[in-house]
Write an enzyme that holds these catalytic residues in place. Structure first.
Site, PDB file in Angstrom:
ATOM      1  N   GLY A 178     -10.985 -10.943  16.882  1.00  0.00           N
ATOM      2  CA  GLY A 178     -11.409 -11.511  15.603  1.00  0.00           C
ATOM      3  C   GLY A 178     -11.764 -12.982  15.679  1.00  0.00           C
ATOM      4  O   GLY A 178     -11.831 -13.585  16.761  1.00  0.00           O
ATOM      5  N   GLN A 179     -11.987 -13.572  14.503  1.00  0.00           N
ATOM      6  CA  GLN A 179     -12.484 -14.957  14.423  1.00  0.00           C
ATOM      7  C   GLN A 179     -11.559 -15.929  15.147  1.00  0.00           C
ATOM      8  O   GLN A 179     -12.011 -16.761  15.937  1.00  0.00           O
ATOM      9  CB  GLN A 179     -12.639 -15.376  12.944  1.00  0.00           C
ATOM     10  CG  GLN A 179     -13.342 -16.714  12.779  1.00  0.00           C
ATOM     11  CD  GLN A 179     -13.194 -17.330  11.392  1.00  0.00           C
ATOM     12  OE1 GLN A 179     -12.418 -16.865  10.562  1.00  0.00           O
ATOM     13  NE2 GLN A 179     -13.949 -18.378  11.139  1.00  0.00           N
TER      14      GLN A 179
ATOM     15  N   TYR B 180      -3.450  -9.398  -0.132  1.00  0.00           N
ATOM     16  CA  TYR B 180      -3.365 -10.219   1.087  1.00  0.00           C
ATOM     17  C   TYR B 180      -2.326 -11.335   0.900  1.00  0.00           C
ATOM     18  O   TYR B 180      -1.440 -11.522   1.737  1.00  0.00           O
ATOM     19  CB  TYR B 180      -4.754 -10.795   1.360  1.00  0.00           C
ATOM     20  CG  TYR B 180      -4.848 -11.787   2.486  1.00  0.00           C
ATOM     21  CD1 TYR B 180      -4.656 -11.399   3.803  1.00  0.00           C
ATOM     22  CD2 TYR B 180      -5.175 -13.118   2.230  1.00  0.00           C
ATOM     23  CE1 TYR B 180      -4.777 -12.314   4.840  1.00  0.00           C
ATOM     24  CE2 TYR B 180      -5.308 -14.038   3.269  1.00  0.00           C
ATOM     25  CZ  TYR B 180      -5.102 -13.624   4.565  1.00  0.00           C
ATOM     26  OH  TYR B 180      -5.227 -14.540   5.587  1.00  0.00           O
TER      27      TYR B 180
ATOM     28  N   LYS C  53       1.232 -11.950   2.770  1.00  0.00           N
ATOM     29  CA  LYS C  53       1.535 -13.164   3.544  1.00  0.00           C
ATOM     30  C   LYS C  53       2.808 -13.823   3.007  1.00  0.00           C
ATOM     31  O   LYS C  53       3.643 -14.314   3.785  1.00  0.00           O
ATOM     32  CB  LYS C  53       0.365 -14.149   3.484  1.00  0.00           C
ATOM     33  CG  LYS C  53      -0.868 -13.703   4.274  1.00  0.00           C
ATOM     34  CD  LYS C  53      -0.614 -13.650   5.772  1.00  0.00           C
ATOM     35  CE  LYS C  53      -1.856 -13.291   6.563  1.00  0.00           C
ATOM     36  NZ  LYS C  53      -1.587 -13.091   8.003  1.00  0.00           N
TER      37      LYS C  53
HETATM   38  P1  NAD Z   1     -10.414 -11.226  11.776  1.00  0.00           P
HETATM   39  O1  NAD Z   1     -10.566 -10.193  10.728  1.00  0.00           O
HETATM   40  O2  NAD Z   1     -11.590 -11.982  12.240  1.00  0.00           O
HETATM   41  O3  NAD Z   1      -9.710 -10.594  13.052  1.00  0.00           O
HETATM   42  C1  NAD Z   1      -8.674  -9.667  12.965  1.00  0.00           C
HETATM   43  C2  NAD Z   1      -8.734  -8.781  14.189  1.00  0.00           C
HETATM   44  O4  NAD Z   1      -7.677  -7.825  14.073  1.00  0.00           O
HETATM   45  C3  NAD Z   1     -10.041  -7.988  14.301  1.00  0.00           C
HETATM   46  O5  NAD Z   1     -10.617  -8.168  15.575  1.00  0.00           O
HETATM   47  C4  NAD Z   1      -9.618  -6.537  14.092  1.00  0.00           C
HETATM   48  O6  NAD Z   1     -10.348  -5.604  14.870  1.00  0.00           O
HETATM   49  C5  NAD Z   1      -8.164  -6.595  14.534  1.00  0.00           C
HETATM   50  N1  NAD Z   1      -7.383  -5.510  13.978  1.00  0.00           N
HETATM   51  C6  NAD Z   1      -7.471  -4.960  12.747  1.00  0.00           C
HETATM   52  N2  NAD Z   1      -6.592  -3.956  12.619  1.00  0.00           N
HETATM   53  C7  NAD Z   1      -5.926  -3.868  13.792  1.00  0.00           C
HETATM   54  C8  NAD Z   1      -4.910  -3.033  14.272  1.00  0.00           C
HETATM   55  N3  NAD Z   1      -4.389  -2.041  13.526  1.00  0.00           N
HETATM   56  N4  NAD Z   1      -4.458  -3.228  15.527  1.00  0.00           N
HETATM   57  C9  NAD Z   1      -4.989  -4.206  16.314  1.00  0.00           C
HETATM   58  N5  NAD Z   1      -5.964  -5.019  15.903  1.00  0.00           N
HETATM   59  C10 NAD Z   1      -6.431  -4.851  14.668  1.00  0.00           C
HETATM   60  O7  NAD Z   1      -9.284 -12.218  11.242  1.00  0.00           O
HETATM   61  P2  NAD Z   1      -9.041 -13.740  11.657  1.00  0.00           P
HETATM   62  O8  NAD Z   1      -9.813 -14.584  10.734  1.00  0.00           O
HETATM   63  O9  NAD Z   1      -9.159 -13.898  13.112  1.00  0.00           O
HETATM   64  O10 NAD Z   1      -7.511 -13.890  11.206  1.00  0.00           O
HETATM   65  C11 NAD Z   1      -6.443 -13.717  12.102  1.00  0.00           C
HETATM   66  C12 NAD Z   1      -5.159 -13.984  11.345  1.00  0.00           C
HETATM   67  O11 NAD Z   1      -5.198 -15.312  10.788  1.00  0.00           O
HETATM   68  C13 NAD Z   1      -4.899 -13.056  10.161  1.00  0.00           C
HETATM   69  O12 NAD Z   1      -3.528 -12.795  10.087  1.00  0.00           O
HETATM   70  C14 NAD Z   1      -5.350 -13.856   8.982  1.00  0.00           C
HETATM   71  O13 NAD Z   1      -4.646 -13.489   7.835  1.00  0.00           O
HETATM   72  C15 NAD Z   1      -4.966 -15.259   9.391  1.00  0.00           C
HETATM   73  N6  NAD Z   1      -5.751 -16.273   8.684  1.00  0.00           N
HETATM   74  C16 NAD Z   1      -7.082 -16.419   8.908  1.00  0.00           C
HETATM   75  C17 NAD Z   1      -7.802 -17.383   8.214  1.00  0.00           C
HETATM   76  C18 NAD Z   1      -9.266 -17.602   8.439  1.00  0.00           C
HETATM   77  O14 NAD Z   1      -9.883 -18.405   7.721  1.00  0.00           O
HETATM   78  N7  NAD Z   1      -9.864 -16.950   9.426  1.00  0.00           N
HETATM   79  C19 NAD Z   1      -7.150 -18.192   7.262  1.00  0.00           C
HETATM   80  C20 NAD Z   1      -5.799 -17.971   7.026  1.00  0.00           C
HETATM   81  C21 NAD Z   1      -5.098 -17.027   7.754  1.00  0.00           C
HETATM   82  N1  SER Z   2      -9.775 -17.381   5.126  1.00  0.00           N
HETATM   83  C1  SER Z   2      -8.815 -16.474   4.582  1.00  0.00           C
HETATM   84  C2  SER Z   2      -9.414 -15.615   3.534  1.00  0.00           C
HETATM   85  O1  SER Z   2     -10.327 -16.083   2.885  1.00  0.00           O
HETATM   86  C3  SER Z   2      -7.659 -17.246   4.000  1.00  0.00           C
HETATM   87  O2  SER Z   2      -6.505 -16.686   4.450  1.00  0.00           O
HETATM   88  O3  SER Z   2      -8.959 -14.517   3.338  1.00  0.00           O
END
Ligand code: NAD
Ligand code: SER
Length: 317
Positions: free
Chosen positions: A15-16, A144, A148
């Protein structure tokens, strides 16, 4: 520099955040010692040992931890705010059950350390929206955010009851050029750069005055690694730390992009994500992170915009 006897498993590494975190942790520990895993087939990793893993499958997770003698888990797999509202029961199941599986691995002493990200989504419409403090009213209104907030409480409980070394950050919306966002409310702040370069115009799904806390991915990854490398006694918060980043509106980021692409235009058409954004803080107070483990961000808005545009000009997803 960290101890090279560490073996790191990253769950949700496709993921991201996972793509950038894996790259950075591999520089510290070596590619062989960092194991990216995801539900998806591997299309990203050429030099790390990749594992296809469903984070809901506790037995498969345990087998991978034993196979690689894992010492640390970065658990990133989750359903984010916008996609979570489309599939609430599954978002709850994924976000909670997978966290329990990882916390139990540490409780049962199979691993030593856990990183699990939280989010600004833990706050809700009754939270003070400006300079939101670490400790305040928290009534999240998305599944969500609820997951969290519950996750934060469970992390603290596992720390207090079982001395599980779990650490966490409440990330703002993250903005990077190496990976695409995965279904959040803050995703517009990444999409806008791609569209600005491709079409010189962008239709934003939030209104022009919607201020939200955001952060450059480089700062977020550095914060994560600094938190994980801090001595345990400095980590006073075992729920999750506020991280402030930069607060801006769609209009402010568009104005900054226009300094580089003068003919760039933006239009606004709010959808269901507007209500989610309106329930979140506009700016965050992260004095606890600064005091406890010396956190300091590097990017302001002009620097972030310059960096994104310079890197994305030549980038193909
Ligand atoms: P994303 O959606 O880009 O990546 C998540 C990854 O998890 C994906 O590659 C997906 O294929 C994988 N995934 C989904 N279900 C799965 C499963 N059952 N088993 C294994 N892998 C699985 O999300 P992200 O932006 O990389 O976020 C990662 C974490 O950071 C999350 O917990 C998210 O809540 C947290 N977060 C992200 C942001 C943001 O702005 N990106 C902000 C706050 C918190
Ligand atoms: N970037 C995330 C969202 O928008 C914040 O956790 O869901």
């Amino acid at each position: 520099m960290a101890n090279t006897t560490e073996k790191v498993l990253i769950i949700g590494a496709g993921g991201q955040i996972g793509i950038e975190l894996t790259e950075n942790l591999s520089k510290i520990y070596g590619h062989d010692n960092v194991i990216p895993s995801d539900l998806k087939d591997n299309t990203v990793y050429k030099t790390n040992p990749y594992e296809k893993l469903d984070a809901l499958d506790k037995t498969a997770l345990f087998d991978i931890v034993k196979k690689h003698n894992i010492t640390q888990v970065y658990h990133l797999a989750a359903m984010l705010s916008a996609t979570g509202e489309q599939n609430p029961m599954f978002a709850w199941k994924l976000n909670m059950e997978s966290l329990f599986h990882v916390l139990d691995l540490a409780k049962e002493k199979h691993i030593k350390q856990i990183y699990w990200p939280s989010s600004i989504a833990v706050f809700g419409p009754t939270t003070p929206q400006q300079n939101t403090p670490q400790y305040t009213v928290m009534e999240p209104s998305t599944i969500y955010g609820i997951s969290k907030q519950a996750g934060e409480r469970w992390c603290e409980w596992y720390f207090k009851k079982f001395n599980v070394d779990v650490r966490s950050l409440r990330y703002p919306g993250l903005i990077g050029w190496k990976s695409a966002p995965g279904g959040g409310t803050t995703d517009y702040a990444v999409h806008i750069f791609h569209e600005a370069l491709k079409k010189q115009t962008y239709e934003c799904f939030l209104s022009e005055e919607t201020a939200l806390p955001m952060m450059h991915m480089e700062d977020a990854i550095r914060a994560t690694i600094e938190l994980m490398h801090s001595p345990a006694e400095k980590i006073k918060i075992r729920g999750s730390y506020n991280l402030a980043g930069i607060s801006f509106t769609p209009k402010q980021i568009a104005d900054e992009i226009k300094k580089h692409i003068p003919n760039f235009t933006i239009t606004y058409k709010s959808d269901f994500r507007q209500a989610i954004a309106d329930s979140w803080p506009k700016s965050i107070n992260d004095e606890n992170a600064k005091a406890d483990w010396a956190w300091k961000e590097k990017y302001d808005l002009p620097k972030l915009v310059t960096n994104m545009l310079e890197n994305l000009v030549n980038y193909k997803f």
